[in-house]
Design an enzyme around this catalytic site. Structure first.
Site, PDB file in Angstrom:
ATOM      1  N   ILE A 211       0.829  -1.209   0.000  1.00  0.00           N
ATOM      2  CA  ILE A 211       0.000   0.000   0.000  1.00  0.00           C
ATOM      3  C   ILE A 211       0.867   1.265   0.000  1.00  0.00           C
ATOM      4  O   ILE A 211       0.519   2.273  -0.610  1.00  0.00           O
ATOM      5  CB  ILE A 211      -1.015  -0.019   1.178  1.00  0.00           C
ATOM      6  CG1 ILE A 211      -2.200   0.887   0.869  1.00  0.00           C
ATOM      7  CG2 ILE A 211      -0.391   0.304   2.501  1.00  0.00           C
ATOM      8  CD1 ILE A 211      -3.276   0.228   0.068  1.00  0.00           C
ATOM      9  N   CYS A 212       2.062   1.187   0.626  1.00  0.00           N
ATOM     10  CA  CYS A 212       2.896   2.406   0.665  1.00  0.00           C
ATOM     11  C   CYS A 212       3.447   2.737  -0.723  1.00  0.00           C
ATOM     12  O   CYS A 212       3.595   3.902  -1.089  1.00  0.00           O
ATOM     13  CB  CYS A 212       4.015   2.266   1.696  1.00  0.00           C
ATOM     14  SG  CYS A 212       5.015   0.811   1.462  1.00  0.00           S
ATOM     15  N   THR A 213       3.715   1.688  -1.517  1.00  0.00           N
ATOM     16  CA  THR A 213       4.168   1.918  -2.893  1.00  0.00           C
ATOM     17  C   THR A 213       3.051   2.575  -3.694  1.00  0.00           C
ATOM     18  O   THR A 213       3.267   3.541  -4.438  1.00  0.00           O
ATOM     19  CB  THR A 213       4.555   0.578  -3.563  1.00  0.00           C
ATOM     20  OG1 THR A 213       5.497  -0.071  -2.754  1.00  0.00           O
ATOM     21  CG2 THR A 213       5.118   0.794  -4.950  1.00  0.00           C
ATOM     22  N   ASN A 216       2.662   6.211  -2.264  1.00  0.00           N
ATOM     23  CA  ASN A 216       3.747   7.199  -2.285  1.00  0.00           C
ATOM     24  C   ASN A 216       4.713   7.106  -3.459  1.00  0.00           C
ATOM     25  O   ASN A 216       5.167   8.124  -3.958  1.00  0.00           O
ATOM     26  CB  ASN A 216       4.561   7.093  -0.988  1.00  0.00           C
ATOM     27  CG  ASN A 216       3.671   7.216   0.235  1.00  0.00           C
ATOM     28  OD1 ASN A 216       2.776   8.050   0.254  1.00  0.00           O
ATOM     29  ND2 ASN A 216       3.894   6.369   1.218  1.00  0.00           N
TER      30      ASN A 216
END
Ligand code: ZN
Length: 444
Positions: A211-213, A216
């Site tokens: 999810i962070c990829t 962001n």
């Protein structure tokens, strides 16, 4: 492969099996040592060899018509699905008027109509509805499935069926699979060669992007599409559910993902990719199915007739980058939970919470678990269902392993995806096995 010889002259057409018969009438430089040319082998192929085809979809339609044209006459087919309009582009035994009908029944009728003399017995239902006695009647079983779960089930069932006293209980399993331009065909001799379960780690991992990829640092067009569907859709539309079949929704995702892609200099966000990512579509290509089905049928023919050595044991076909095929012997895994004898050892720390075992199980690619439940020697440790048991066992997830279990204890794992029980042997660091103690010379 035999094809019908349609004569354009006034003479009667040759029988369909003329070419196959030529192969069976005499040995050649490539025939198997056991091969006995002549009427016996022809008689076996036509009158005694019973083949089961599992799946009457893209691969199944191809396998069924290939078997019929190769001289098999007692064919059975099992499939639980009904025909959908989206199947018609490649599942060529079906017509528009058949939409809504049983795949197995429709395919069987079509093949019987087109190849007189062939009997195709359909079963509309799940493979799990049939018992060992059903599978025991066949000489060869061919899988043309798109489901990992169904393959695992039939593989485990056929391995468990093998009775050393009765060679007839060993059923060769020929498994075909395709994904876009890629495919594989393999021959499994239950308990003798590596089984389907032995090679689960070769499956492509379900693509899950962190999810962070997505949020962001997008790098791929897929990241932008996931961002649009997972993060932007709920932010903009709240509780309104995304409908993957609604073209307006896909269009919104496409526009949103393209805007983000542009901002990050990423190319390749298209309508079909957007649809593919949100629907998790694996494209089915008719010609790949034809190649893999042909390989599977030839293996069945070679098994039935011993006319040539069979595949040992895994053929890969790669058509997405030029054309490449490769055959290798996939090896058995000694700790395969289906065909291996050894239990799987897991090194753990006594202060780890039980939850960590769940995480390990879900991350282990060759297990493909969904919702594992755990039992120890003293009973249930964590059960995902029914809800009362889940609630009652949930507190155990936070307890340290050292409190719940001892070194060398067996942990039994069950899961909806697992057609068998998996046993893990827990290994605490620094602990000494009873068997190791026996090897130490007694102190004097
Ligand atoms: Zn195995």
């Amino acid at each position: 492969m035999a094809t019908a010889v349609a004569s354009t002259s006034a003479t009667a057409p040759l029988p369909r099996t003329t070419h196959v018969d030529k192969i069976l009438e005499r040995s050649g430089p490539y025939t198997d040592e056991q091969f006995q040319a002549g009427d016996i082998v022809k008689d076996f192929l036509r009158n005694h060899c019973k083949v089961l085809v599992i799946g009457a979809g893209g691969l199944g339609c191809e396998i069924l018509h290939n078997l019929a044209l190769t001289g098999f006459r007692d064919i059975h087919v099992i499939d639980m699905d009904t025909i959908d309009v989206s199947n018609l582009n490649r599942q060529f035994l079906f017509r528009e008027k058949d939409v809504g009908r049983s795949k197995a029944q429709t395919a069987a009728q079509f093949v019987e109509r087109r190849v007189p003399g062939v009997k195709v017995t359909p079963f509309h239902g799940k493979i799990q509805d049939k018992d060992e006695a059903f599978y025991l009647q066949f000489n060869i079983i061919i899988c043309g499935l798109d489901s990992v779960e169904a393959r695992r089930w039939i593989n485990a069932t056929l391995v468990a069926m093998v009775d050393e006293e009765n060679p007839e209980s060993l059923k060769p399993l020929i498994d075909g699979g395709t994904e876009g331009f890629k495919g594989q065909a393999r021959v499994i001799l239950p308990t003798i060669t590596s089984c389907y379960e032995c090679s689960l780690d070769m499956l492509a991992r379900q693509t899950v992007f962190p999810i962070c990829t997505i949020a962001n640092t997008p790098r791929l067009p897929e990241h932008c599409i996931e961002w649009a569907s997972v993060l932007e859709w709920p932010r903009v539309f709240g509780d309104k559910k995304l409908d993957n079949d609604d073209p307006d929704h896909i269009q919104w995702l496409l526009d949103t993902a393209q805007t983000r892609a542009k901002a990050h200099n990423i190319e390749g966000v298209t309508w079909s990719l957007t649809q593919g990512v949100v629907k998790n579509i694996i494209p089915a290509i008719a010609s790949t199915n034809a190649i893999i089905a042909a390989a599977c049928t030839q293996e069945a023919f070679k098994f039935a007739t011993t006319a040539a050595p069979y595949l040992n044991n895994y053929m890969m076909y790669t058509g997405n980058e030029s054309v490449y095929t490769y055959t290798f012997e996939h090896e058995k895994r000694p700790d395969c939970p289906v065909c291996g004898g050894e239990s799987r050892d897991v090194d753990v720390q006594p202060d780890w919470p039980l939850e960590r075992i769940l995480e390990y199980l879900l991350e282990t690619q060759d297990l493909q678990l969904k919702k594992p439940s755990l039992s120890g020697p003293k009973g249930p440790l964590y059960f995902q269902a029914p809800p009362q048991l889940e609630e009652a066992t949930r507190p155990n997830l936070q307890k340290p392993l050292g409190e719940l279990l001892s070194h060398d204890d067996e942990l039994i794992v069950t899961d909806a995806n697992l057609p068998f029980q998996l046993s893990l042997r827990l290994r605490f660091p620094g602990a000494v096995d009873a068997s190791d103690l026996a090897a130490v010379p007694a102190a004097r």
